[in-house]
Design a protein around this motif. Sequence first.
Motif, PDB file in Angstrom:
ATOM      1  N   PHE A 150       0.849  -1.201   0.000  1.00  0.00           N
ATOM      2  CA  PHE A 150       0.000   0.000   0.000  1.00  0.00           C
ATOM      3  C   PHE A 150       0.883   1.250   0.000  1.00  0.00           C
ATOM      4  O   PHE A 150       0.671   2.196  -0.757  1.00  0.00           O
ATOM      5  CB  PHE A 150      -0.908  -0.036   1.232  1.00  0.00           C
ATOM      6  N   ARG A 151       1.913   1.207   0.851  1.00  0.00           N
ATOM      7  CA  ARG A 151       2.825   2.340   0.973  1.00  0.00           C
ATOM      8  C   ARG A 151       3.557   2.581  -0.348  1.00  0.00           C
ATOM      9  O   ARG A 151       3.741   3.737  -0.769  1.00  0.00           O
ATOM     10  CB  ARG A 151       3.810   2.032   2.099  1.00  0.00           C
ATOM     11  N   PHE A 152       3.945   1.514  -1.001  1.00  0.00           N
ATOM     12  CA  PHE A 152       4.645   1.614  -2.274  1.00  0.00           C
ATOM     13  C   PHE A 152       3.819   2.415  -3.298  1.00  0.00           C
ATOM     14  O   PHE A 152       4.332   3.325  -3.954  1.00  0.00           O
ATOM     15  CB  PHE A 152       4.921   0.192  -2.794  1.00  0.00           C
ATOM     16  N   TRP A 153       2.536   2.120  -3.383  1.00  0.00           N
ATOM     17  CA  TRP A 153       1.674   2.814  -4.351  1.00  0.00           C
ATOM     18  C   TRP A 153       1.376   4.237  -3.913  1.00  0.00           C
ATOM     19  O   TRP A 153       1.320   5.149  -4.749  1.00  0.00           O
ATOM     20  CB  TRP A 153       0.367   2.028  -4.572  1.00  0.00           C
ATOM     21  N   VAL A 154       1.203   4.420  -2.597  1.00  0.00           N
ATOM     22  CA  VAL A 154       0.977   5.791  -2.103  1.00  0.00           C
ATOM     23  C   VAL A 154       2.205   6.650  -2.422  1.00  0.00           C
ATOM     24  O   VAL A 154       2.084   7.796  -2.856  1.00  0.00           O
ATOM     25  CB  VAL A 154       0.706   5.798  -0.574  1.00  0.00           C
ATOM     26  N   GLN A 155       3.373   6.079  -2.237  1.00  0.00           N
ATOM     27  CA  GLN A 155       4.606   6.829  -2.484  1.00  0.00           C
ATOM     28  C   GLN A 155       4.732   7.230  -3.956  1.00  0.00           C
ATOM     29  O   GLN A 155       5.131   8.356  -4.257  1.00  0.00           O
ATOM     30  CB  GLN A 155       5.820   6.000  -2.061  1.00  0.00           C
ATOM     31  N   ILE A 156       4.368   6.331  -4.840  1.00  0.00           N
ATOM     32  CA  ILE A 156       4.434   6.661  -6.271  1.00  0.00           C
ATOM     33  C   ILE A 156       3.475   7.819  -6.575  1.00  0.00           C
ATOM     34  O   ILE A 156       3.842   8.796  -7.220  1.00  0.00           O
ATOM     35  CB  ILE A 156       4.083   5.433  -7.146  1.00  0.00           C
ATOM     36  N   PHE A 157       2.268   7.694  -6.047  1.00  0.00           N
ATOM     37  CA  PHE A 157       1.256   8.716  -6.303  1.00  0.00           C
ATOM     38  C   PHE A 157       1.703  10.081  -5.762  1.00  0.00           C
ATOM     39  O   PHE A 157       1.648  11.100  -6.466  1.00  0.00           O
ATOM     40  CB  PHE A 157      -0.073   8.291  -5.663  1.00  0.00           C
TER      41      PHE A 157
ATOM     42  N   CYS B  42       6.638   4.097   8.980  1.00  0.00           N
ATOM     43  CA  CYS B  42       6.369   3.305   7.781  1.00  0.00           C
ATOM     44  C   CYS B  42       5.569   2.056   8.146  1.00  0.00           C
ATOM     45  O   CYS B  42       5.043   1.377   7.270  1.00  0.00           O
ATOM     46  CB  CYS B  42       7.679   2.909   7.107  1.00  0.00           C
ATOM     47  N   PHE B  43       5.534   1.734   9.442  1.00  0.00           N
ATOM     48  CA  PHE B  43       4.772   0.614  10.015  1.00  0.00           C
ATOM     49  C   PHE B  43       5.295  -0.754   9.592  1.00  0.00           C
ATOM     50  O   PHE B  43       4.585  -1.749   9.671  1.00  0.00           O
ATOM     51  CB  PHE B  43       3.274   0.734   9.710  1.00  0.00           C
ATOM     52  N   LYS B  44       6.557  -0.791   9.145  1.00  0.00           N
ATOM     53  CA  LYS B  44       7.168  -2.092   8.832  1.00  0.00           C
ATOM     54  C   LYS B  44       7.290  -2.918  10.103  1.00  0.00           C
ATOM     55  O   LYS B  44       7.193  -4.137  10.070  1.00  0.00           O
ATOM     56  CB  LYS B  44       8.557  -1.883   8.229  1.00  0.00           C
TER      57      LYS B  44
ATOM     58  N   ALA C 123       4.076   9.903   9.713  1.00  0.00           N
ATOM     59  CA  ALA C 123       3.773   9.116   8.514  1.00  0.00           C
ATOM     60  C   ALA C 123       3.932   9.973   7.254  1.00  0.00           C
ATOM     61  O   ALA C 123       4.027   9.444   6.149  1.00  0.00           O
ATOM     62  CB  ALA C 123       2.362   8.554   8.588  1.00  0.00           C
ATOM     63  N   TRP C 124       3.982  11.302   7.410  1.00  0.00           N
ATOM     64  CA  TRP C 124       4.311  12.178   6.274  1.00  0.00           C
ATOM     65  C   TRP C 124       5.653  11.745   5.683  1.00  0.00           C
ATOM     66  O   TRP C 124       5.820  11.763   4.470  1.00  0.00           O
ATOM     67  CB  TRP C 124       4.412  13.641   6.738  1.00  0.00           C
ATOM     68  N   CYS C 125       6.586  11.387   6.586  1.00  0.00           N
ATOM     69  CA  CYS C 125       7.924  10.995   6.107  1.00  0.00           C
ATOM     70  C   CYS C 125       7.871   9.627   5.447  1.00  0.00           C
ATOM     71  O   CYS C 125       8.458   9.408   4.394  1.00  0.00           O
ATOM     72  CB  CYS C 125       8.921  10.931   7.266  1.00  0.00           C
ATOM     73  N   GLY C 126       7.186   8.704   6.088  1.00  0.00           N
ATOM     74  CA  GLY C 126       7.175   7.322   5.621  1.00  0.00           C
ATOM     75  C   GLY C 126       6.362   7.104   4.369  1.00  0.00           C
ATOM     76  O   GLY C 126       6.682   6.229   3.557  1.00  0.00           O
ATOM     77  N   PHE C 127       5.299   7.891   4.189  1.00  0.00           N
ATOM     78  CA  PHE C 127       4.384   7.631   3.076  1.00  0.00           C
ATOM     79  C   PHE C 127       4.406   8.705   1.988  1.00  0.00           C
ATOM     80  O   PHE C 127       4.098   8.408   0.845  1.00  0.00           O
ATOM     81  CB  PHE C 127       2.937   7.522   3.599  1.00  0.00           C
ATOM     82  N   ILE C 128       4.715   9.948   2.353  1.00  0.00           N
ATOM     83  CA  ILE C 128       4.455  11.032   1.408  1.00  0.00           C
ATOM     84  C   ILE C 128       5.705  11.797   0.946  1.00  0.00           C
ATOM     85  O   ILE C 128       5.768  12.208  -0.208  1.00  0.00           O
ATOM     86  CB  ILE C 128       3.417  12.014   2.016  1.00  0.00           C
ATOM     87  N   CYS C 129       6.685  11.955   1.834  1.00  0.00           N
ATOM     88  CA  CYS C 129       7.851  12.790   1.483  1.00  0.00           C
ATOM     89  C   CYS C 129       8.536  12.273   0.209  1.00  0.00           C
ATOM     90  O   CYS C 129       8.979  11.131   0.147  1.00  0.00           O
ATOM     91  CB  CYS C 129       8.848  12.807   2.637  1.00  0.00           C
ATOM     92  N   PRO C 130       8.644  13.121  -0.840  1.00  0.00           N
ATOM     93  CA  PRO C 130       9.270  12.647  -2.086  1.00  0.00           C
ATOM     94  C   PRO C 130      10.748  12.297  -1.927  1.00  0.00           C
ATOM     95  O   PRO C 130      11.248  11.422  -2.631  1.00  0.00           O
ATOM     96  CB  PRO C 130       9.096  13.813  -3.055  1.00  0.00           C
ATOM     97  N   VAL C 131      11.420  12.998  -1.004  1.00  0.00           N
ATOM     98  CA  VAL C 131      12.843  12.703  -0.796  1.00  0.00           C
ATOM     99  C   VAL C 131      12.989  11.336  -0.114  1.00  0.00           C
ATOM    100  O   VAL C 131      13.899  10.563  -0.427  1.00  0.00           O
ATOM    101  CB  VAL C 131      13.513  13.833   0.024  1.00  0.00           C
TER     102      VAL C 131
END
Lengths: 334, 324
Positions: A16-23, A287-289, A98-106
């Motif tokens: 889920f995180r992988f796809w959110v990150q791409i988006f 990131c909830f890993k 979670a901004w860092c784990g899911f959304i931050c482009p860097v």
Amino acid sequence: MNKIKTYLNNADVSRFRFWVQIFTFVLFVYGGYWGITIAQNLPIFACPYDHATGGTCFLISLQHQLHTTWDTLFSVRGFALLTAFGTFLLFFFFLNKAWCGFICPVGTLQDWITKFRKSIGVRFSRYEETTFKYLKVIKYLFLIWLLIVPLAIANSFFGLPHMSHDWFPPFCTICPARVIMPLFTGDVSQLAIDFSSTPALIMTTLGILAAALFIVGSFVKKRFFCLFCPMSALQFLFSKIAFLRLNKYGDKCTKCGNCYRVCDVGIKEIADDVISKNIVKDDCMMCFKCVEACPEDGCLEVAMFKIPILTASENGFFKRYGADEQKEITDDPK
Amino acid sequence: MKKIIQLIAFFSIALAISVSGNERIWLSNSPPSKVADKIKKAGMRRLPVVYGKKRQMNIIQWIRSGELPQNSKYAEPNDLFNVQLFVFDPDGESVTGKIEESELGFIVSFPADKDGFYSIYLVEKFVRNDTLNFRVAKAERMNHSCRTGHDKALIRVQPKTYPQQIPIEIVRERFTGENLHTVMQPGDKVTFKTLINGVELKSGNIQMVTHKGWKNSKTTDSKGEVSFQFIQDDNTKLKELRSRITFNYLIHFTHTVAESGIVNDEHYSFINYSSTFSDTYRPSQMLYSSFVWALFVLLGSVLLLTIGIYYYRRRRRVEYREVA
């Protein structure tokens, strides 16, 4: 209700995180091309030096708002700083780190570099515990630097002369995101050393060196830059009162160490600390890993407004890790 | 009572500034995009020109209003009040220019046949809200073609002032060894002098804005001087270097004094001086080397770090040894 709960607990959060990150990467790097501007003062490195960014990092606003005289800062115009800060907090409170784990482009970029490293079979590195302890201080030093320098440019400290304006913005000029993120839109203008003054020369050279360190560091160490990120330091100051929480129930922990082994940043307390309930540490990127890798029922829990939305469970653990017997919990390719 | 008078005076000055000095008028080399193709350019500085009878060359300038050079609008006749045009050639002699609205826009044009700096001034004088406003838009434009030679170059670039006609002056002081080819670029430190009726303005607040929006404000010293060091603009494109493009920068200051009088039967209690000075600069010619150096530093650092990490890992690898 129980079905939903079981579905969530067994879910593959990393996918889920992988796809959110791409988006979100597309949104915050190319969003401007579609006229999208999510907001300013976001708690992520949405770099405004990328002319097509779909939002703006709070740190650049913070530096600009602090680049003012004391008189102005403590006048009505000082409200601009409060408004910016309030906006930042408003965004931050909902998703916490979670901004860092899911959304931050860097952050996403670093995860992709890690995936590339894994795909070519190069092993990753971890810091030793003492090194980790010393390195994690750097992000607070960066935070102090970016708070103090704008004020020292506009004001005199202890009767000393003002700092040159060419040090401004003190963090952005040395931030690797300034150099790297515009490259994704084909803009090489930030890949330059500014010879126009000594401070500009120093800062832009440091920026290029930081970019080099970012590329190599992220290749060998997962989430290399996050350990030095002043945004992470700033977020941690308010993390305790955010709505999204990562809780740990120490009485259910068997100290198997799975959570530590999968942690990209390498936070040891996640495994060792059985006392604290709120387990979000300053380097955590939510990131909830760890929740995914925890085999103990109800030991780790992600909660929003105190409502659990993801809980560690034996079933979920085996569903995620048990299917592929070759998949090692270390996440290491070899 | 004294405090109340001071308070009233303060608010009156603030009001005077707020209603009169907001709109900055300045002179620009850049044509509006719709007529850009029709404009001819001449000389080493690629000045916009139109040719009159007998191939008489006339330099043209567009009147613009706004704070940032990049976003300023092209002014219209209604934006100016009681305006006078003064043009002086490199020898300090007055030249007859004209302000006109033509197919090229609202422009200033004047004949130019000498090599050196032409000084162009638009001076507005009007009374509004109990304030006498002097608004001056100044530009210095270098007319030079190498075909006409370089005699007395150092003399021809020297600045001149005209206190009889121009109440407020912003003078760019020349660089050591400045000649007819000198163009400012990032890294240069430029000094400006401000004069009101020929007298240096001390403690005046002067603002500099470059084409792409870099701003800096400083206060004049006891000689009425202030220095700015240009910083490289963000997002300078390589094509901007290749096409010998130049940009405008603006210097602006405003100064209000409590002085009463009567002009054209209108009474005033304050005088507001507001002046802009526009000149050109070009992107740093070191920009190519900026890119090359950055690439060299980046790739060099990546290579060194990679080699370092490789050897560090190799050194820490423990070879298998069979226990005896």
